[in-house]
Design a protein around this motif. Structure first.
Motif, short mmCIF file in Angstrom:
data_model
loop_
_atom_site.label_atom_id
_atom_site.label_comp_id
_atom_site.label_asym_id
_atom_site.label_seq_id
_atom_site.Cartn_x
_atom_site.Cartn_y
_atom_site.Cartn_z
N THR A 664 0.80 -1.32 0.14
CA THR A 664 0.00 0.00 -0.08
C THR A 664 0.92 1.15 -0.05
O THR A 664 0.52 2.25 -0.60
CB THR A 664 -0.95 0.06 1.04
N SER A 740 -4.16 3.84 -6.59
CA SER A 740 -5.08 3.51 -5.50
C SER A 740 -6.35 2.83 -5.88
O SER A 740 -6.64 2.74 -7.19
CB SER A 740 -5.51 4.90 -4.86
N ALA A 849 -10.72 11.57 0.94
CA ALA A 849 -9.75 10.60 1.16
C ALA A 849 -10.31 9.71 2.19
O ALA A 849 -10.97 10.16 3.27
CB ALA A 849 -8.40 10.90 1.37
N TYR A 850 -10.48 8.45 2.30
CA TYR A 850 -10.79 7.40 3.36
C TYR A 850 -9.83 6.11 3.20
O TYR A 850 -9.10 5.81 2.31
CB TYR A 850 -12.38 7.27 3.22
N SER A 851 -10.11 5.39 4.36
CA SER A 851 -9.33 4.01 4.31
C SER A 851 -10.46 2.96 4.66
O SER A 851 -11.65 3.21 5.00
CB SER A 851 -8.62 3.77 5.77
N CYS A 863 -6.54 -0.31 2.30
CA CYS A 863 -6.57 0.44 0.99
C CYS A 863 -6.78 1.94 1.44
O CYS A 863 -8.10 2.10 2.11
CB CYS A 863 -7.21 0.12 -0.13
N LYS A 864 -6.03 2.68 0.97
CA LYS A 864 -6.38 4.33 0.92
C LYS A 864 -7.04 4.74 -0.37
O LYS A 864 -6.40 4.45 -1.20
CB LYS A 864 -5.10 5.00 1.42
N CYS A 865 -8.22 4.98 -0.24
CA CYS A 865 -8.91 5.72 -1.37
C CYS A 865 -9.29 7.09 -1.56
O CYS A 865 -9.06 7.71 -0.31
CB CYS A 865 -10.14 4.78 -1.56
N HIS A 866 -9.39 7.50 -2.66
CA HIS A 866 -9.54 8.91 -2.59
C HIS A 866 -10.57 9.44 -4.02
O HIS A 866 -10.51 8.43 -4.86
CB HIS A 866 -8.52 9.86 -2.85
#
Length: 1123
Positions: A664, A740, A849-851, A863-866
C-alpha cells in the motif's frame, strides 16, 4: 637507395623546401662571443618574412666538392642514368651559392696594411677551394663603431676601394657589419644582399645547364633531356621561382614517359616519375591549385599503374604504388593544415585507403612470390662502391641501360635477394598505419561508413599479425554500427573473424558472446556451420575445450588449446554474466507488465517471453526478473526442476507468468523492470547468466517492432487466428503504475457560478458512500488546486465558517478536514465558503480520502482510496462604481473652489448575473465637509443585471494649510450581498476610493438669491451677495448688461469697496418680458486690484437662466400691489 621494406621512402632532399645555400667563414662561434651573437642573429628565431636562405658556418679552408671538367662535346657520351643520388644534396648542403668571409677590421685600424693583406689571402684561399665553381664570394667587415653616412667618411671610402682591389672584389661584394645594439637589423639587411647574390648564382647555373641542350641528340641522350629539365627546375626552386620550376618539372615528367621502357630500366623510370610527380603536386598545392595537383596525380597513376616490371618482383610495383598514394595523401593533408579546404568526397583519407589497398596487394604478392630458401652470398644488394650512383638502379648492374641484363645469373640472384628481403617486411604494420591514417581522415570529414569499413580491415590485419586483443577491440567497436544499421551479412563476416580471435586468445566470455550472435537471427551462416558453433558453445558451457575454428593458423591453434585447457582447470572462474542488450543473441527475451497500471487491490501481473533461434533445443535453468523495488523480486523467479524443465524449442515462443501483490505504501509509485536474467549451464560445468536491461529486447528489436507495426497496419489485424504469438509485434512494457483502489463514493457539488469579488461564495458538498464496508477516517481537502499561478494563492481564501467574511490570513487550501466515518449508503453534507479577492478563473479541488479494509489473493490489506472533484469557477466584479463632481448648477467641474459648495454624484451599475441587495452606503470624507447630512440614499435597494443606482452629496472643501493644490476626497463604502443568499449571510463591504480634486482659490465669491421661477410682467427680485475671501480690501466694479427679455431696476454700474471677510449685497428687480427659459441680464464683475481677469471665473457662480411663466388671465391685485 636501399631496396628493403622502406625502399620507396622519398629522399629527404626531395621532400624539403629548397633554399639558397650560403656558407659563412671566418666566424668562431665557439670561443668568440661577438661571432656567436652574429651567428645567432642569422639562425635563431627566423620569421616567415625573412628571405629563404640556408646558412652554414664552415672553416676558411673548407674543401668544397670538386668540380668535374666541363664537357665540350656529348658526341660519344652515353649517360649511365637519369639523376645521381647525391646531386640534390650536393646543391642543398655542399655547394654554396655564396661564400661570405667575416673579418674583424675597422677603417681606422693602426695595422690596416697588414690586415688588408691577411684578408686578401683568406679570400684567395676560399677562391682556390671553389675552383671551377660559379659560387660568389663576399667579405663582411665586423666593426666596433657605427659607420658614418656614405660620402662623409673619406678615409673609409679610400680604404674600401683599396680592400676591394686587393681582394679582387666588386664594391657590391664588400659589406660592413657594426657590432652595435641594432645587430639584428644590420643582419637582415645583410642577408637580403646575400639573397640577391644567390639569385644571380642560380640564374647563372640555370643558363649553364640550358646551354648543354644544343649538344644533345634524341637518340642517345634521352636521359639527359630529363636530367637537365629536372636540374633547371630544381635550380629554379632554389631561386624561389616556383612558377618556372613547375613548368620545367612538367616538361621533365613528359620526357620521362617518352623514354623507352623495358624491364631493366622500368624501376629507374618509375622512381624518377615518382620524384617529379611529387614535386609537381607539392608546387600545385603551394600555388593553391589543388585541382591541378589531383589531376596530375591521377594522370601519374594512369601512366604508371601498368608498368609493373619484372613479374618476379611484382610486389615492388605494389609497394611503389602504395608509396605514391601515401605521399600524395601526406601532401594533401599538409596543404589542409596550411588552410586548404577539403570536402567529404575529396579528402586525404581516400589516398591513404588506396595506399593501404596496394600494401595489402603487396603482402599477397610477397606471400606468393617470396618462397626462396636461403639468402644468396655474397649479398648482391650490397653495392661495391658504397652506394648507388643513380636513383632507381639495381646495385648489381649500376649504369646499365641496355634492354638485356649483362649477367643473367647475377640478375637471378639479385631477384632472390630482393624476395628474401621482402619476407622480412612487416606488411601488416605498414597496412595498419595507412588504414589508421585513413580512418582519422574519414572521422574528421564525417564519413562513418568508410571509417567502419577501414576499421574492419585494420582488425583483419591485426588478426593476421596475431595481435588478437587489438583486433577484437576494433571489430567489437565496428559491430555496434553494423548491428544498428542491420548489415547482417557484414556483421556475420566480422563475427566469424572475432570468434576466431576469441578462440585463439581463449577469451571465454568473448567466445560465448560471438557464438551466441552467430547462432542468432542476425547470422547468415549455413545450418551446418551453426550446428558446429552450437556444439562448441555447449562444450564451453560444460567447461570443456571447444574445437578449433576453421581457417585458423595451425601454430596458433596448438597454443590456443593449451590456453583453453588452463581455463577449464581454473576454479572460481566458472560464473559469467553477459550483458546481451547491445548484441543480437540466439535467445530473445521480451517482458511486459500486462497493464500500464494496476490498482493496489489487484495482483500485479507480468509476462516474460523467450524464444530460441539456434538449430536445437536449449535448456534454461533459471529465469529471474529484477524490479525497482527489490522486495518484489522473490515473486519473479522461476527455476528448472525435474518435473518442470525449462526447455526452449527452436523458433517457438514460450511465455512465463509472474504475479505479486503491491504494498500500500507504493501507491502512486512506478514499479519498473530493471533487468531480466537467464541462466544457461549448470554448477557442474560453467554458469552463464544472460542479462537484459529493462524489459529485454536487443540491438535489432526496435526496428523489428517498427516493421511489424507497419505490416500489421498494411495487412489489417486479421492475424489473431494464428496460434503462435507474433514475436515481432510483442511490445515491451517495462513499467507499471500502482494506483489507489477505485473509490466507491460519490461527491457532488452544488453552487451558483460565477463567484463575485470578495463575497463568501458557497459551495455545497455531498458525499455518499457506496462501499460495502465502513469508510473510515474520511477527510476532505478543499480549496484552490495546487499548481496554478502563485498570485491566485494570495487572493483566494477558503473557510468552513460562512457567518463572517474571512480575512487575509485564511488559507487558499484547507487540508485534511476530518469528516468522521461513513457507513455503507450513508451520506454527509458540508458547505465550503470561498472568498476571491481578484477576478479571473480558478480551479478548485475537492479531495475526499478514506481508508477501507479489503482482501487481495487471501491477504488482508488496508487500502487508502480517494475521490477528486475539480470545478472551474470564474470570479467577476459585482458592480461598477462611477464618480463625478458637478457644480450646484450640475455643470461638470474639473476644479473645485475653496469653501464653495459642489456636488458629488455616484452611480452603481450592476454587472452581476444574479440580483444584488445593496443594504447601505456611506461616505468617509478625508478633508471635506458636507453641506447636508450624509444619509444613505440606497437603503435595501435590489439591483438586477444592468440596473444602476445613483446618489448625490453636497460637499464643501475648506482651505488647506499645506499649500497643496490637490486633496483626497475619501472613501465610498457599499454594503451588499446576493439577494438569493441567506438573510444571516455576512454583508460584503466594498470600498471605492474617490478621486482627488484640484483646488483653486477665488478672491471674491458671488452668489445670487432668486425665486425658482418668474412670471411675465411681474417683478422678480434678485439679491447678489459678494464676499471678500482675501485678507485685502477689494474693489469690485459691477455692471449689468441690458437684456431683451428683462427690464430691471437697480444700479446699472457701481464700484464697491469690500473689507476682508465681509459681504456686500446688491438688490435688483428684474421685470420679465417674455415667457419660457430666458437668459438673465449678465452681471459683469471686475476686480481692479487682481492682475488676472476674473469676470468668467466669478460669473460661473451666478445663475444664467430662469424659467418665466406666462402672465395669468386673471391678474392678482395683491401681486400688482406688491410690485
Amino acid at each position: 637507395m636501399v631496396m628493403a621494406g622502406s625502399q620507396w621512402e622519398l629522399p629527404p632532399e626531395l621532400c624539403c623546401r629548397p633554399m639558397a645555400f650560403v656558407a659563412l667563414t671566418g666566424l668562431d662561434v665557439v670561443f668568440n662571443a661577438v661571432h656567436r651573437a652574429i651567428w645567432d642573429a642569422f639562425c635563431a628565431n627566423r620569421r616567415a618574412d625573412r628571405v629563404p636562405i640556408s646558412f652554414k658556418v664552415l672553416p676558411g679552408d673548407h674543401e668544397y666538392p670538386k668540380c668535374r671538367t666541363k664537357r665540350t662535346s656529348y658526341e660519344w657520351y652515353i649517360p649511365k642514368g637519369i639523376l645521381k643520388t647525391g646531386w640534390m644534396n650536393k646543391h642543398l648542403n655542399l655547394v654554396p651559392a655564396l661564400v661570405v668571409l667575416f673579418y674583424e677590421l675597422d677603417w681606422d685600424d693602426p695595422q690596416w696594411k697588414e690586415k688588408q693583406s691577411e684578408c686578401a689571402t683568406k679570400v684567395e684561399i676560399v677562391r682556390t677551394s671553389l675552383q671551377g665553381r660559379n659560387t660568389k664570394v663576399a667579405v663582411v667587415l665586423i666593426q666596433k663603431k657605427t659607420p658614418l653616412p656614405p660620402g662623409e667618411d673619406l678615409v673609409a671610402s679610400e680604404r674600401a676601394s683599396a680592400l676591394c682591389s686587393a681582394c679582387d672584389l666588386s664594391g657590391k661584394s664588400l659589406f660592413v657589419l657594426p657590432h652595435t645594439d641594432h645587430l639584428v637589423g644590420y643582419i637582415i639587411r645583410l642577408e637580403n644582399a646575400f639573397y640577391e647574390h644567390a639569385q644571380t648564382y642560380y640564374y647563372t647555373e640555370i643558363r649553364r645547364v640550358k646551354s648543354h641542350k644544343e649538344f644533345l641528340n634524341k637518340t642517345t641522350h634521352q636521359l639527359l633531356f630529363v636530367r637537365h629539365q629536372f636540374k633547371i627546375a630544381f635550380f629554379s626552386e632554389l631561386k624561389q621561382d616556383t612558377q618556372n620550376a613547375l613548368k620545367y618539372y612538367r616538361t621533365a615528367y613528359s620526357l620521362v614517359h617518352e623514354l623507352r621502357a623495358h624491364e631493366t630500366n622500368m624501376l629507374e623510370i618509375k622512381t624518377m616519375a615518382g620524384f617529379i610527380n611529387y614535386k609537381i603536386c607539392r608546387l600545385c598545392f603551394q600555388h593553391n591549385t589543388p585541382l591541378d595537383a589531383i589531376a596530375q596525380f591521377r594522370k601519374h597513376i594512369d601512366l604508371c599503374k601498368k608498368k609493373i616490371g619484372s613479374a618476379e618482383l611484382a610486389f615492388e610495383h605494389s609497394s611503389w604504388m602504395s608509396k605514391q598514394f601515401q605521399s600524395f595523401g601526406e601532401l594533401f593533408d599538409e596543404a589542409i593544415k596550411l588552410g586548404l579546404t577539403a570536402i567529404q568526397t575529396q579528402n586525404p583519407g581516400f589516398y591513404y585507403q588506396q595506399a593501404a589497398c596496394y600494401s595489402q596487394e603487396r603482402k599477397t604478392l610477397a606471400q606468393q612470390l617470396c618462397q626462396a630458401a636461403s639468402y644468396p652470398s655474397p649479398d648482391p644488394l650490397d653495392p661495391q662502391s658504397g652506394g648507388l650512383d643513380f636513383y632507381g638502379q639495381r646495385p648489381w648492374r649500376q649504369g646499365h641501360q641496355s634492354i638485356d641484363p649483362p649477367d643473367a645469373e647475377k640478375e637471378k640472384v639479385g631477384i632472390v635477394a630482393l624476395q628474401m628481403k621482402e619476407r622480412d617486411v612487416p606488411h601488416s604494420e605498414l597496412i595498419i598505419t595507412l588504414l589508421s591514417n585513413a580512418v582519422a581522415q574519414f572521422k574528421k570529414y564525417k564519413c562513418p561508413r568508410m571509417k567502419s569499413h577501414l576499421m574492419v580491415q585494420m582488425g583483419e590485419e591485426y588478426y593476421h599479425a596475431k595481435d588478437y586483443t587489438k583486433a577484437l577491440k576494433l571489430l567489437d567497436y565496428v559491430m555496434c554500427d553494423y548491428r544498428t544499421e542491420r548489415w547482417w551479412g557484414l556483421l556475420t563476416a566480422i563475427l566469424t573473424i572475432a570468434l576466431r580471435c576469441a578462440y585463439l586468445m581463449a577469451s571465454v566470455k568473448d567466445y560465448i558472446i560471438y557464438c551466441m550472435e552467430l547462432l542468432g537471427r542476425a547470422s547468415t551462416l549455413k545450418e551446418e556451420q551453426k550446428e558446429r558453433i552450437e556444439k562448441n558453445l555447449f562444450k564451453v558451457l560444460m567447461n570443456e575445450v571447444p574445437d578449433a575454428e576453421p581457417e585458423c593458423d595451425p601454430s596458433s591453434v596448438s597454443a590456443a588449446r593449451s590456453l583453453w585447457t588452463d581455463r577449464t582447470a581454473l576454479a572460481g572462474s566458472n560464473e559469467l554474466t553477459i550483458e546481451v542488450q547491445d548484441y543480437i543473441p540466439f535467445i530473445q527475451c521480451k517482458a511486459k507488465f500486462q497493464s500500464p497500471s494496476f490498482h493496489v487491490d489487484q495482483p500485479i501481473q507480468l509476462q516474460v517471453f523467450l524464444r530460441a533461434d539456434c538449430p536445437h533445443r536449449v535448456s534454461v535453468n533459471k529465469l529471474a526478473v529484477s524490479l525497482s523495488n527489490q522486495d518484489y523480486n522473490q515473486w519473479c523467479v522461476k527455476e528448472s526442476s525435474g518435473q518442470d524443465s525449462m526447455t526452449l524449442l527452436p523458433g517457438k515462443t514460450k511465455c512465463y507468468n509472474f504475479s505479486f501483490v503491491a504494498k500500500t505504501e507504493d501507491v502512486g509509485k512506478k514499479v519498473e523492470m530493471t533487468g531480466v536474467e537467464l541462466l544457461l549451464g549448470s554448477d557442474t560445468g560453467r554458469c552463464v547468466f544472460l542479462s537484459w536491461r529493462g524489459a529485454g529486447g536487443d540491438a535489432a528489436s526496435t526496428h523489428e517492432a517498427l516493421q511489424a507495426g507497419r505490416s500489421s497496419r498494411r495487412w489489417g489485424r486479421g492475424m489473431e487466428a494464428q496460434q503462435d504469438l507474433d514475436w515481432d509485434s510483442l511490445a515491451l512494457q517495462h513499467n507499471t503504475m500502482i494506483i489507489s483502489r477505485v473509490p466507491k463514493i460519490s461527491v457532488q457539488l452544488v453552487h451558483q457560478p460565477p463567484a463575485l469579488t470578495n463575497e463568501m461564495y458557497r459551495i455545497g458538498l455531498t458525499v455518499q458512500s457506496q462501499e460495502l464496508g465502513v469508510a473510515r477516517d474520511v477527510k476532505l481537502t478543499a480549496g484552490l488546486k495546487p499548481g496554478q499561478d502563485a498570485t491566485l494563492g494570495q487572493t483566494t481564501h477558503v473557510s468552513l465558517d460562512g457567518s463572517v467574511v474571512c480575512d487575509q490570513s485564511a488559507p487558499s487550501l484547507l487540508p485534511d478536514v476530518p469528516l468522521g466515518d461513513l457507513q455503507p449508503g450513508e451520506q454527509l453534507e458540508r458547505c465550503v465558503y470561498i472568498r476571491c479577492v481578484s477576478t479571473g478563473p480558478r480551479v478548485f479541488l475537492f479531495h475526499v480520502a478514506y481508508s477501507i479494509d479489503t482482501a487481495v489473493e487471501g491477504r488482508q490489506i488496508v487500502c487508502k482510496c480517494h475521490k477528486d472533484e475539480t470545478v472551474t469557477i470564474e470570479t467577476v466584479v459585482p458592480f461598477d462604481v462611477s464618480v463625478k463632481f458637478v457644480s450646484t448648477k450640475f455643470e461638470p467641474l474639473d476644479r473645485v473652489a475653496v469653501d464653495i459648495p459642489f456636488l458629488l454624484m455616484t452611480d452603481v451599475l450592476s454587472s452581476s448575473p444574479w440580483p444584488l441587495l445593496l443594504t447601505s452606503s456611506s461616505l468617509q470624507l478625508a478633508t471635506m465637509t458636507s453641506n447636508t447630512p450624509l444619509q444613505s440614499q440606497m437603503q435595501d435597494v435590489v439591483l438586477q443585471t444592468g440596473e444602476c443606482a445613483s446618489e448625490c452629496f453636497c460637499l464643501r472643501c475648506p482651505a488647506v494649510t499645506n499649500n497643496n493644490t490637490t486633496v483626497a476626497t475619501g472613501q465610498y463604502l457599499i454594503s451588499w450581498r446576493r439577494k438569493s443568499s441567506h438573510p444571516d449571510s455576512p454583508l460584503v463591504q466594498t470600498s471605492v476610493t474617490l478621486p482627488h480634486v484640484i483646488l483653486e482659490s477665488v478672491p471674491v465669491y458671488i452668489y445670487a438669491d432668486l425665486p425658482s421661477f418668474g412670471r411675465v410682467r411681474e417683478s422678480l427680485p434678485v439679491r447678489y451677495h459678494i464676499e471678500n475671501r482675501t485678507a485685502l480690501v477689494q474693489e469690485v466694479e459691477m455692471a449689468v448688461e441690458p437684456s431683451d427679455a428683462f427690464m430691471f431696476s437697480g444700479l446699472k454700474q457701481v464700484r464697491l469697496r469690500i473689507l476682508p471677510g465681509t459681504e456686500q449685497q446688491m438688490l435688483y428687480n428684474y421685470y420679465p418680458l417674455m415667457a419660457g427659459y430666458q437668459t438673465l441680464p449678465q452681471l459683469n464683475i471686475s476686480l481692479p486690484r487682481c492682475p488676472t481677469p476674473n469676470t468668467p471665473a466669478l460669473r460661473r457662480f451666478l445663475p444664467q437662466r430662469i424659467f418665466v411663466k406666462p402672465q395669468g388671465r386673471q391678474p392678482d391685485d395683491a401681486s400688482i400691489a406688491a410690485a
